[in-house]
Design a protein around this motif. Structure first.
Motif, short mmCIF file in Angstrom:
data_model
loop_
_atom_site.label_atom_id
_atom_site.label_comp_id
_atom_site.label_asym_id
_atom_site.label_seq_id
_atom_site.Cartn_x
_atom_site.Cartn_y
_atom_site.Cartn_z
N MET A 50 0.83 -1.22 0.05
CA MET A 50 0.11 -0.03 -0.02
C MET A 50 0.84 1.19 0.06
SD MET A 50 -3.13 0.96 2.54
CE MET A 50 -4.17 -0.41 1.60
N GLN A 51 0.61 2.30 -0.83
CA GLN A 51 1.43 3.62 -0.76
C GLN A 51 0.47 4.84 -0.59
OE1 GLN A 51 2.90 2.90 -4.89
NE2 GLN A 51 4.77 3.76 -4.05
N LEU A 52 1.13 5.58 -0.20
CA LEU A 52 0.37 7.20 0.01
C LEU A 52 0.61 7.90 -1.37
CD1 LEU A 52 -0.58 9.18 2.54
CD2 LEU A 52 1.80 10.01 2.38
N ILE A 53 -0.55 8.48 -1.49
CA ILE A 53 -0.49 9.43 -2.68
C ILE A 53 -0.62 10.69 -2.16
CG2 ILE A 53 -1.89 10.05 -4.83
CD1 ILE A 53 -2.98 7.60 -4.64
N VAL A 54 0.53 11.50 -2.80
CA VAL A 54 0.76 12.95 -2.53
C VAL A 54 0.55 13.96 -3.64
CG1 VAL A 54 1.91 12.49 -0.15
CG2 VAL A 54 2.97 12.94 -2.49
N GLY A 55 0.61 15.18 -3.53
CA GLY A 55 0.32 16.20 -4.72
C GLY A 55 1.54 15.81 -5.49
N ASN A 56 1.28 16.33 -6.85
CA ASN A 56 2.40 16.27 -7.88
C ASN A 56 3.69 17.01 -7.48
OD1 ASN A 56 0.58 14.59 -9.52
ND2 ASN A 56 -0.30 16.14 -10.21
N ARG A 57 3.45 18.06 -6.94
CA ARG A 57 4.73 19.12 -6.55
C ARG A 57 5.55 18.39 -5.37
NH1 ARG A 57 3.62 24.10 -5.08
NH2 ARG A 57 5.94 24.80 -5.97
N LEU A 58 5.12 17.24 -4.78
CA LEU A 58 5.80 17.10 -3.40
C LEU A 58 6.56 15.81 -3.84
CD1 LEU A 58 2.78 17.14 -1.18
CD2 LEU A 58 4.67 18.78 -1.75
N THR A 59 7.44 16.13 -4.79
CA THR A 59 8.33 14.91 -5.38
C THR A 59 9.52 14.53 -4.38
OG1 THR A 59 9.43 16.43 -6.80
CG2 THR A 59 7.88 15.34 -7.90
N ASP A 60 9.98 15.33 -3.69
CA ASP A 60 11.05 15.08 -2.68
C ASP A 60 10.65 14.13 -1.70
OD1 ASP A 60 12.75 16.71 -4.13
OD2 ASP A 60 12.95 18.38 -2.94
N PHE A 61 9.41 14.46 -1.10
CA PHE A 61 8.64 13.81 0.04
C PHE A 61 8.32 12.22 -0.49
CE2 PHE A 61 4.92 12.00 2.14
CZ PHE A 61 5.32 12.19 3.39
N ALA A 62 7.93 12.22 -1.72
CA ALA A 62 7.54 10.79 -2.43
C ALA A 62 8.85 10.03 -2.59
CB ALA A 62 6.97 11.14 -3.60
N GLU A 63 9.92 10.50 -3.13
CA GLU A 63 11.18 10.02 -3.11
C GLU A 63 11.70 9.49 -1.68
OE1 GLU A 63 13.74 12.38 -5.48
OE2 GLU A 63 12.36 12.12 -7.43
N ALA A 64 11.72 10.42 -0.82
CA ALA A 64 12.26 9.92 0.47
C ALA A 64 11.40 9.07 1.31
CB ALA A 64 12.47 11.14 1.36
N THR A 65 10.29 8.76 0.95
CA THR A 65 9.33 8.03 1.87
C THR A 65 8.80 6.86 1.30
OG1 THR A 65 7.46 9.63 1.45
CG2 THR A 65 8.60 10.24 3.41
N GLY A 66 8.70 6.71 -0.25
CA GLY A 66 8.12 5.33 -0.88
C GLY A 66 6.74 6.02 -1.07
N ALA A 67 6.30 7.11 -1.06
CA ALA A 67 4.92 7.41 -1.32
C ALA A 67 4.96 7.79 -2.80
CB ALA A 67 4.76 9.06 -0.81
N ILE A 68 3.79 8.10 -3.47
CA ILE A 68 3.84 8.30 -5.18
C ILE A 68 2.91 9.47 -5.40
CG2 ILE A 68 1.74 6.80 -5.07
CD1 ILE A 68 2.66 5.69 -7.62
N THR A 69 3.36 10.20 -6.34
CA THR A 69 2.42 11.37 -6.70
C THR A 69 1.23 11.07 -7.46
OG1 THR A 69 3.46 11.58 -8.85
CG2 THR A 69 4.65 12.71 -7.03
N ALA A 70 0.11 11.81 -7.44
CA ALA A 70 -1.03 11.78 -8.03
C ALA A 70 -0.84 11.21 -9.31
CB ALA A 70 -1.77 12.92 -7.82
N GLN A 71 0.05 11.84 -10.24
CA GLN A 71 0.14 11.62 -11.60
C GLN A 71 0.32 10.38 -11.63
OE1 GLN A 71 -1.33 13.52 -14.00
NE2 GLN A 71 -0.68 11.54 -15.40
#
Length: 254
Positions: free
Chosen positions: A1-22
């Motif tokens: 399971m992954q957390l989806i965050v805003g498209n501009r929050l790429t640093d957070f996604a890369e650091a935490t294993g989250a994924i951007t909405a796009q």
């Protein structure tokens, strides 16, 4: 399971294993998803709708922790652009205690010019707090005659940031501690507003504010504004006169 965050929050996604909405939309469209998704902060309303529809069509679980996921709207948040609306409609949880969900769009005005690190900016939390206490006053105390779309004057705003806030599900809780109506055209509130995430309370604010009938405060505000401008003009004229007098003195001395 992954957390989806805003498209501009790429640093957070890369650091935490989250994924951007796009990226989530692309994976869902390609049917290349294992597990499910949790929608976090920064996801645009239109992206969230697409993700939910694709999730349902492909059998992928899409979890939303918010009560309804709907922004409170322009008249409640006092914002013209929906991307700047940060809260859901406040809901009563007990006497004089209300909660709302934080619903941040990554195109928000505060996000547009300042992204640092992985956490949410403190000014974003303050703005969510501001929208919350105005919304509570106008929507939960209308029986006291508090007007919608009135003039809101802050008398005190004390905020403490207790730990980093991240783009994850966030609940805002307001506890109203005092209500006064010194005159029929105004209602004053004191309240504590707290923001909670999985890691606990991330910020708390003590606020004192008054909501006025627009018709009663506007003339007074206009009078004070005119007085302030007149004072500035007098100071400018005095400064100009001083410069002229100094110039004449220097010419005589020369």
């Amino acid at each position: 399971m992954q957390l989806i965050v805003g498209n501009r929050l790429t640093d957070f996604a890369e650091a935490t294993g989250a994924i951007t909405a796009q990226a989530a939309i692309e994976r869902l469209a390609q049917k290349s998803v294992e597990g499910g998704f949790v929608i976090g902060q920064g996801v645009r309303d239109e992206d969230a709708r697409v993700i939910r529809v694709l999730g349902q069509a492909t059998g992928v679980d899409v979890h939303v922790f918010e009560e309804d996921g709907l922004r409170a709207g322009r008249s409640v948040c006092h914002k013209h652009d929906p991307v700047n609306e940060l809260i859901s409609m406040p809901r009563k949880v007990e006497e004089n205690v209300f909660e709302a969900d934080m619903l941040m769009d990554d195109r928000n005005e505060i996000m547009s010019d300042h992204l640092t690190g992985l956490h949410l900016q403190g000014m974003l939390l303050i703005e969510a707090t501001r929208q919350m206490f105005i919304a509570v006053g106008e929507t939960q105390y209308s029986h006291l005659g508090v007007p919608k779309g009135g003039y809101v004057v802050f008398n005190r705003l004390d905020t403490r940031f207790e730990q980093f806030a991240f783009p994850i599900p966030t609940v805002i809780r307001q506890s109203v501690t005092n209500i006064e109506q010194p005159r029929s055209d105004r209602t004053s509130f004191s309240a504590h507003i707290e923001l909670f995430q999985e890691q606990g309370r991330v910020a708390s604010t003590y606020v004192e504010y008054t909501i006025f009938e627009a018709a009663s405060l506007k003339p007074k505000e206009e009078k004070l504004a005119c007085k302030a401008v007149e004072s500035v003009m007098r100071r400018a004229e005095d400064a100009e006169l001083t410069i002229v007098e100094e110039g004449l003195t220097q010419r005589k001395a020369g």
